[in-house]
Enzyme design. Structure first.
Site, PDB file in Angstrom:
ATOM      1  N   CYS A  52     -65.046 -22.318  10.730  1.00 15.45           N
ATOM      2  CA  CYS A  52     -64.406 -21.351   9.816  1.00 15.45           C
ATOM      3  C   CYS A  52     -65.467 -20.483   9.133  1.00 15.45           C
ATOM      4  O   CYS A  52     -66.411 -20.997   8.545  1.00 15.45           O
ATOM      5  CB  CYS A  52     -63.587 -22.095   8.773  1.00 15.45           C
ATOM      6  SG  CYS A  52     -63.059 -21.049   7.410  1.00 15.45           S
ATOM      7  N   CYS A  55     -65.525 -21.287   5.128  1.00 16.79           N
ATOM      8  CA  CYS A  55     -65.897 -22.586   4.557  1.00 16.79           C
ATOM      9  C   CYS A  55     -67.337 -22.537   4.016  1.00 16.79           C
ATOM     10  O   CYS A  55     -68.187 -21.812   4.532  1.00 16.79           O
ATOM     11  CB  CYS A  55     -65.784 -23.680   5.619  1.00 16.79           C
ATOM     12  SG  CYS A  55     -64.125 -24.375   5.757  1.00 16.79           S
ATOM     13  N   HIS A 117     -60.672 -25.998   3.036  1.00 23.80           N
ATOM     14  CA  HIS A 117     -60.086 -25.239   4.133  1.00 23.80           C
ATOM     15  C   HIS A 117     -58.572 -25.462   4.246  1.00 23.80           C
ATOM     16  O   HIS A 117     -57.836 -24.611   4.738  1.00 23.80           O
ATOM     17  CB  HIS A 117     -60.775 -25.674   5.433  1.00 23.80           C
ATOM     18  CG  HIS A 117     -60.377 -24.887   6.638  1.00 23.80           C
ATOM     19  ND1 HIS A 117     -60.904 -23.656   6.926  1.00 23.80           N
ATOM     20  CD2 HIS A 117     -59.492 -25.165   7.634  1.00 23.80           C
ATOM     21  CE1 HIS A 117     -60.364 -23.204   8.059  1.00 23.80           C
ATOM     22  NE2 HIS A 117     -59.507 -24.101   8.500  1.00 23.80           N
ATOM     23  N   ASN A 157     -52.586 -12.157   2.504  1.00 22.57           N
ATOM     24  CA  ASN A 157     -51.767 -12.298   3.708  1.00 22.57           C
ATOM     25  C   ASN A 157     -51.784 -13.756   4.050  1.00 22.57           C
ATOM     26  O   ASN A 157     -52.858 -14.285   4.330  1.00 22.57           O
ATOM     27  CB  ASN A 157     -52.452 -11.599   4.881  1.00 22.57           C
ATOM     28  CG  ASN A 157     -51.944 -10.224   5.105  1.00 22.57           C
ATOM     29  OD1 ASN A 157     -50.833  -9.886   4.716  1.00 22.57           O
ATOM     30  ND2 ASN A 157     -52.761  -9.423   5.758  1.00 22.57           N
ATOM     31  N   SER A 165     -55.403 -14.627  10.447  1.00 23.14           N
ATOM     32  CA  SER A 165     -55.923 -15.493  11.500  1.00 23.14           C
ATOM     33  C   SER A 165     -56.515 -16.782  10.947  1.00 23.14           C
ATOM     34  O   SER A 165     -56.599 -17.785  11.642  1.00 23.14           O
ATOM     35  CB  SER A 165     -56.995 -14.735  12.277  1.00 23.14           C
ATOM     36  OG  SER A 165     -57.892 -14.147  11.346  1.00 23.14           O
ATOM     37  N   HIS A 168     -57.875 -20.728   5.879  1.00 18.49           N
ATOM     38  CA  HIS A 168     -58.670 -20.983   4.664  1.00 18.49           C
ATOM     39  C   HIS A 168     -58.122 -20.103   3.526  1.00 18.49           C
ATOM     40  O   HIS A 168     -57.991 -18.894   3.705  1.00 18.49           O
ATOM     41  CB  HIS A 168     -60.146 -20.664   4.935  1.00 18.49           C
ATOM     42  CG  HIS A 168     -61.042 -21.236   3.897  1.00 18.49           C
ATOM     43  ND1 HIS A 168     -61.962 -22.215   4.154  1.00 18.49           N
ATOM     44  CD2 HIS A 168     -61.128 -20.982   2.568  1.00 18.49           C
ATOM     45  CE1 HIS A 168     -62.582 -22.536   3.035  1.00 18.49           C
ATOM     46  NE2 HIS A 168     -62.095 -21.798   2.062  1.00 18.49           N
ATOM     47  N   HIS A 170     -57.550 -17.534   0.991  1.00 12.90           N
ATOM     48  CA  HIS A 170     -58.349 -16.369   0.603  1.00 12.90           C
ATOM     49  C   HIS A 170     -57.455 -15.147   0.416  1.00 12.90           C
ATOM     50  O   HIS A 170     -56.297 -15.152   0.827  1.00 12.90           O
ATOM     51  CB  HIS A 170     -59.390 -16.057   1.692  1.00 12.90           C
ATOM     52  CG  HIS A 170     -58.801 -15.532   2.953  1.00 12.90           C
ATOM     53  ND1 HIS A 170     -58.190 -16.340   3.892  1.00 12.90           N
ATOM     54  CD2 HIS A 170     -58.693 -14.264   3.445  1.00 12.90           C
ATOM     55  CE1 HIS A 170     -57.753 -15.602   4.901  1.00 12.90           C
ATOM     56  NE2 HIS A 170     -58.040 -14.334   4.659  1.00 12.90           N
ATOM     57  N   GLN A 172     -57.814 -10.546  -0.049  1.00 13.87           N
ATOM     58  CA  GLN A 172     -58.702  -9.394   0.134  1.00 13.87           C
ATOM     59  C   GLN A 172     -58.546  -8.438  -1.043  1.00 13.87           C
ATOM     60  O   GLN A 172     -57.509  -8.427  -1.709  1.00 13.87           O
ATOM     61  CB  GLN A 172     -58.341  -8.651   1.415  1.00 13.87           C
ATOM     62  CG  GLN A 172     -58.553  -9.481   2.671  1.00 13.87           C
ATOM     63  CD  GLN A 172     -58.572  -8.595   3.912  1.00 13.87           C
ATOM     64  OE1 GLN A 172     -59.186  -7.531   3.918  1.00 13.87           O
ATOM     65  NE2 GLN A 172     -57.896  -9.030   4.954  1.00 13.87           N
TER      66      GLN A 172
HETATM   67  P1  H2U Z   1     -57.266 -11.796   6.719  1.00 12.79           P
HETATM   68  O1  H2U Z   1     -57.261 -13.027   7.578  1.00 12.79           O
HETATM   69  O2  H2U Z   1     -56.449 -11.900   5.449  1.00 12.79           O
HETATM   70  O3  H2U Z   1     -56.958 -10.573   7.502  1.00 12.79           O
HETATM   71  O4  H2U Z   1     -58.760 -11.601   6.130  1.00 12.79           O
HETATM   72  C1  H2U Z   1     -59.920 -11.969   6.762  1.00 12.79           C
HETATM   73  C2  H2U Z   1     -60.940 -10.907   6.475  1.00 12.79           C
HETATM   74  O5  H2U Z   1     -62.223 -11.466   6.612  1.00 12.79           O
HETATM   75  C3  H2U Z   1     -60.838  -9.749   7.452  1.00 12.79           C
HETATM   76  O6  H2U Z   1     -60.609  -8.554   6.742  1.00 12.79           O
HETATM   77  C4  H2U Z   1     -63.088 -10.530   7.205  1.00 12.79           C
HETATM   78  C5  H2U Z   1     -62.201  -9.723   8.143  1.00 12.79           C
HETATM   79  O7  H2U Z   1     -62.693  -8.417   8.244  1.00 12.79           O
HETATM   80  N1  H2U Z   1     -64.179 -11.238   7.873  1.00 12.79           N
HETATM   81  C6  H2U Z   1     -65.472 -11.119   7.380  1.00 12.79           C
HETATM   82  O8  H2U Z   1     -65.681 -10.380   6.419  1.00 12.79           O
HETATM   83  N2  H2U Z   1     -66.483 -11.833   7.951  1.00 12.79           N
HETATM   84  C7  H2U Z   1     -66.341 -12.649   9.030  1.00 12.79           C
HETATM   85  O9  H2U Z   1     -67.268 -13.285   9.463  1.00 12.79           O
HETATM   86  C8  H2U Z   1     -65.015 -12.754   9.702  1.00 12.79           C
HETATM   87  C9  H2U Z   1     -63.871 -12.061   9.024  1.00 12.79           C
HETATM   88 ZN    ZN Z   2     -62.520 -22.798   6.003  1.00 10.16          ZN
END
Ligand code: H2U
Ligand code: ZN
Length: 349
Positions: A52, A55, A117, A157, A165, A168, A170, A172
């Protein structure tokens, strides 16, 4: 037309924030085919996932390593939709406002709610959620203070169904040089309501809902959650501060705790409604950070869940793409189901 008729007959309702209509067709709840079966992933099990990117201690796509954080963690999105340094400009090809483009500067951040996680908001403690609210408050203040940032949009989301996807916990934050469509429309509606009635749209609406009580889901001293009269999504929820506050900043410690309490209770009700980890998109609408006083603005949050039942999702297609949104189950029925749903989290900590 009275309230009894709107429970049984097709009718439309006006959203005073967006000034858009939603078609409500109560009778259609009985129709045999009710949509596509949703594929809902089971909640993830491990409390730490070596693969992940959120994490603690793991490395992200750009090679950076996350610190071994023990509470919350904020970083700049490695794949940002906005950039702080962009050439400023505007085009109007042909001069008739048919092809307008403008530069848009901004920043994108990711906020991890917990090092764990396997947690979700409903499974976090009120103290842990309060720590997340403190981060949102700081980020809103910090990003909003940048001279070119006019709006700070914090959103979560949750669930694969919503295109998220990574399980974990989180959210934005996207902060823009301009006020985006939804908050802009809300701002115009709130400003126009205030100039017509010399009062606040949300304060007046909340007072009506407190009197009628049929769309109320739950409340505490500082916040109330309800299915709005104009809800589009089946189990849409609007979270409103009880007092007129334009953003996160005026909230004191007990109000932040009350907000944590409401986030936990609303999301727990969602999970227990269909006995699944309930997917949704949610986000806060604080006032724009454009330097204006915004006395018209009332802090609130929207929860937009797509599910109709544990295995059926609502699609915004057909009539909804071409004409207007439509719903079968009335907001009053949805509120009563959410009121019946339990606030007991089985693995409450
Ligand atoms: P969502 O799963 O809510 O879309 O958010 C994950 C965000 O994390 C996504 O916008 C970012 C993606 O761009 N991300 C990083 O900043 N670094 C990473 O290593 C993978 C994903
Ligand atoms: Zn995680």
């Amino acid at each position: 037309m009275d309230l009894e008729i709107i429970e049984r007959m097709p009718h439309r309702r006006l959203n005073p924030l967006t000034r858009e209509w939603v078609l409500v067709s109560p009778g259609r709840v009985e129709r045999p085919w009710q949509g596509q079966v949703a594929n809902i992933a089971a909640p993830s099990a491990p409390s730490y996932d070596p693969g992940c990117y959120l994490c603690p201690g793991n490395s992200r796509a750009n090679g950076e390593r996350n610190p071994k954080y023990s509470s919350t963690f904020v970083f700049t999105n490695d794949f940002p939709a906005l950039q702080s340094e962009v050439p400023q400009g505007r085009i109007d090809e042909g001069g008739r406002a048919l092809m307008i483009a403008e530069s848009e500067a901004g920043l994108c951040k990711v906020v991890c709610f917990s090092p764990r996680h396997d947690l979700t908001l409903p499974r976090m403690s009120r103290d842990e959620i309060t720590a997340v609210i403190e981060v949102w408050t700081e980020q809103y203040a910090e990003l909003g203070a940048l001279p070119y940032i006019k709006y700070v949009q914090i959103f979560e989301n949750r669930g694969e169904l919503m295109g998220c996807s990574n399980p974990h916990p989180h959210c934005q934050i996207w902060a823009n040089q301009t006020i985006p469509n939804e908050p802009l429309r809300e701002q115009e509606s709130q400003a126009s309501y205030r100039s017509r009635h010399s009062s606040c749209l949300f304060c007046d609406y909340a007072q009506l809902e407190r009197r009628l009580r049929i769309r109320l889901v739950c409340e505490n001293d500082s916040f109330m959650a309800l299915v709005p009269f104009w809800a589009v999504w089946p189990f849409e929820v609007l979270l409103i501060s009880q007092r007129h506050s334009r953003d996160f900043l005026p909230f004191d410690r007990s109000e932040r705790r009350d907000l944590a309490d409401m986030l936990k209770r609303v999301t727990t009700r969602y999970d227990s409604l269909f006995a699944i980890s309930f997917p949704y998109s949610m986000g806060f609408h604080p006032a724009p950070t454009d330097g204006e006083p915004h006395p018209e603005w009332h802090f609130h949050a929207h929860f937009y869940p797509v599910l109709l039942s544990a295995s059926l999702r609502k699609f915004m297609v057909g009539y909804e793409m071409l004409a207007a949104p439509q719903r079968d189950i009335t907001p009053e029925m949805a509120a009563s189901k959410l009121r019946e749903a339990s606030e007991d989290q089985r693995d409450r900590r």
